[in-house]
Design a protein around this motif. Structure first.
Motif, PDB file in Angstrom:
ATOM      1  N   UNK A  33       0.850  -1.195   0.000  1.00 14.30           N
ATOM      2  CA  UNK A  33       0.000   0.000   0.000  1.00 14.30           C
ATOM      3  C   UNK A  33       0.888   1.249   0.000  1.00 14.30           C
ATOM      4  N   UNK A  34       0.812   2.059  -1.073  1.00 15.09           N
ATOM      5  CA  UNK A  34       1.656   3.256  -1.077  1.00 15.09           C
ATOM      6  C   UNK A  34       0.872   4.556  -0.961  1.00 15.09           C
ATOM      7  N   UNK A  35      -0.463   4.483  -1.016  1.00 21.53           N
ATOM      8  CA  UNK A  35      -1.240   5.710  -0.826  1.00 21.53           C
ATOM      9  C   UNK A  35      -2.667   5.338  -0.425  1.00 21.53           C
ATOM     10  N   UNK A  36      -3.253   6.115   0.473  1.00 23.25           N
ATOM     11  CA  UNK A  36      -4.644   5.877   0.878  1.00 23.25           C
ATOM     12  C   UNK A  36      -5.418   7.180   0.781  1.00 23.25           C
ATOM     13  N   UNK A  37      -6.564   7.124   0.105  1.00 21.24           N
ATOM     14  CA  UNK A  37      -7.387   8.330  -0.010  1.00 21.24           C
ATOM     15  C   UNK A  37      -8.790   8.030   0.508  1.00 21.24           C
ATOM     16  N   UNK A  38      -9.466   9.065   0.962  1.00 20.96           N
ATOM     17  CA  UNK A  38     -10.850   8.917   1.416  1.00 20.96           C
ATOM     18  C   UNK A  38     -11.760   9.468   0.325  1.00 20.96           C
ATOM     19  N   UNK A  39     -12.642   8.610  -0.190  1.00 24.09           N
ATOM     20  CA  UNK A  39     -13.532   9.034  -1.271  1.00 24.09           C
ATOM     21  C   UNK A  39     -14.987   8.789  -0.877  1.00 24.09           C
ATOM     22  N   UNK A  40     -15.905   9.221  -1.725  1.00 24.32           N
ATOM     23  CA  UNK A  40     -17.330   8.999  -1.462  1.00 24.32           C
ATOM     24  C   UNK A  40     -17.920   8.198  -2.612  1.00 24.32           C
ATOM     25  N   UNK A  41     -18.684   7.158  -2.287  1.00 20.21           N
ATOM     26  CA  UNK A  41     -19.284   6.339  -3.350  1.00 20.21           C
ATOM     27  C   UNK A  41     -20.508   7.060  -3.921  1.00 20.21           C
ATOM     28  N   UNK A  47     -15.468   5.846   1.571  1.00 22.35           N
ATOM     29  CA  UNK A  47     -14.693   4.731   1.018  1.00 22.35           C
ATOM     30  C   UNK A  47     -13.202   5.023   1.162  1.00 22.35           C
ATOM     31  N   UNK A  48     -12.498   4.148   1.902  1.00 22.65           N
ATOM     32  CA  UNK A  48     -11.037   4.233   1.927  1.00 22.65           C
ATOM     33  C   UNK A  48     -10.520   3.515   0.695  1.00 22.65           C
ATOM     34  N   UNK A  49      -9.734   4.223  -0.092  1.00 25.03           N
ATOM     35  CA  UNK A  49      -9.185   3.635  -1.306  1.00 25.03           C
ATOM     36  C   UNK A  49      -7.696   3.359  -1.071  1.00 25.03           C
ATOM     37  N   UNK A  50      -7.352   2.066  -0.953  1.00 28.16           N
ATOM     38  CA  UNK A  50      -5.953   1.683  -0.709  1.00 28.16           C
ATOM     39  C   UNK A  50      -5.278   1.437  -2.053  1.00 28.16           C
ATOM     40  N   UNK A  51      -4.459   2.389  -2.461  1.00 33.55           N
ATOM     41  CA  UNK A  51      -3.756   2.216  -3.735  1.00 33.55           C
ATOM     42  C   UNK A  51      -2.423   1.527  -3.467  1.00 33.55           C
ATOM     43  N   UNK A  52      -2.022   0.657  -4.367  1.00 31.85           N
ATOM     44  CA  UNK A  52      -0.776  -0.066  -4.118  1.00 31.85           C
ATOM     45  C   UNK A  52      -0.333  -0.874  -5.317  1.00 31.85           C
ATOM     46  N   UNK A  53       0.589  -1.803  -5.033  1.00 33.58           N
ATOM     47  CA  UNK A  53       1.101  -2.653  -6.115  1.00 33.58           C
ATOM     48  C   UNK A  53       1.279  -4.071  -5.592  1.00 33.58           C
ATOM     49  N   UNK A  54       1.397  -5.008  -6.514  1.00 35.26           N
ATOM     50  CA  UNK A  54       1.613  -6.405  -6.135  1.00 35.26           C
ATOM     51  C   UNK A  54       3.106  -6.716  -6.143  1.00 35.26           C
TER      52      UNK A  54
END
Ligand SMILES: [Zn+2]
Length: 296
Positions: A33-41, A47-54
């Motif tokens: 997980x390299x970035x987390x943003x709070x969004x609205x559905x 909605x916590x959006x966990x952006x990342x990579x495998x």
């Protein structure tokens, strides 16, 4: 997982603003997980959006020729994950498409934490399955709690029930315990023209059998399924006045006492007797009122 080594595993910069984060083990093996943003559905939920990579070093072996496959593009995917209170969460990352340069086959990169056949994590799948197994909540309530749609919840429940009550998802396993008293009744299906029948253990309330139709065959199939030895432990069967059920049990297991249940006796009495008396009485009173009107 060590969240402090930001430079080696690409985690968020927890060392800089630690006071703003809770460090919770993710149990998402291979996800960074390299970035987390709070969004609205669209429906207005947080909605916590966990952006990342495998992980880079995943299995690239070709299943056909056993040689190494090459990356062949990638696409962004989103997997729903566990809710944090009423806030939904989603993981977003790129998934590689792989191609074998020797035999030409392609496949997607495996995601070790993705639930089979769903765009959700195994953690969320297991959580929904565990709530369903309590038997306390309706499908709609579980959908609300987990933030998933009802069709996904229904699919999870079907898989759970098949694992618990069938062999290989096909053959229903026999009831674990003997039943002393059974209940049988038919009910209308959604279209209102077809019927289904269910047989329950009256003491536990467990449903033992559900099948299309309301004829003797349903009873015969049930008896074939549980076997005559199992039926020997049954003392009585509660049924409505559908003679098919009664005759079917009497034909195969004459020791079983059929009992007309209270609900159907009262219903029958209401339909056949009370309604008629009520009609007669209404008719009699209507005639009397006519005679009492002026002019008669
Ligand atoms: Zn190959």
């Amino acid at each position: 997982m060590n969240y402090i080594q930001t430079e080696t595993n690409g985690q968020m910069m927890f060392t800089i603003e630690r006071s703003k984060f809770l460090m919770i083990p993710s149990q998402l093996v291979g996800f960074h997980n390299f970035d987390t943003t709070l969004e609205t559905t669209k429906s207005g939920r947080d909605l916590f959006c966990f952006k990342g990579s495998l992980d880079e070093n995943f299995n690239r072996t070709c299943s056909v020729c056993d040689r190494k496959m090459h990356s062949h593009g990638s696409r962004e995917i989103s997997l729903r994950h566990l809710c944090f209170g009423s806030t939904l969460t989603v993981l977003k990352f790129a998934k590689f498409r792989l191609k074998c340069p020797h035999c030409g086959i392609t496949r997607q990169q495996e995601v070790p934490f993705q639930a089979e056949n769903h765009r959700i994590t195994i953690e969320l799948f297991n959580y929904a399955r565990d709530i369903l197994s309590h038997g306390t909540y309706t499908l709609r309530q579980v959908a609300e709690i987990t933030g998933l749609d009802e069709n996904t919840i229904k699919a999870i429940d079907i898989k759970r029930l098949k694992e618990k009550y069938t062999v290989n998802g096909q053959t229903l396993i026999k009831p674990e315990a003997y039943a002393e008293y059974l209940g049988i009744d038919e009910f209308k299906l959604h279209d209102g023209h077809k019927y289904a029948t269910h047989i329950i253990d009256l003491k536990t309330g467990h449903i033992l059998w559900i099948a299309h139709g309301k004829k003797k065959k349903v009873v015969f199939d049930f008896i074939d399924h549980v076997g005559l030895e199992w039926m020997d432990h049954v003392e009585a069967i509660a049924c409505d006045m559908n003679s098919d059920f009664q005759e079917a049990f009497e034909a195969k297991c004459p020791h079983i006492q059929p009992v007309f249940d209270y609900f159907h006796i009262v219903k029958n009495f209401n339909d056949k007797v009370v309604s008629e008396v009520r009609k007669d009485e209404q008719c009699r009173l209507a005639k009397r009122e006519m005679w009492m009107l002026p002019g008669h």
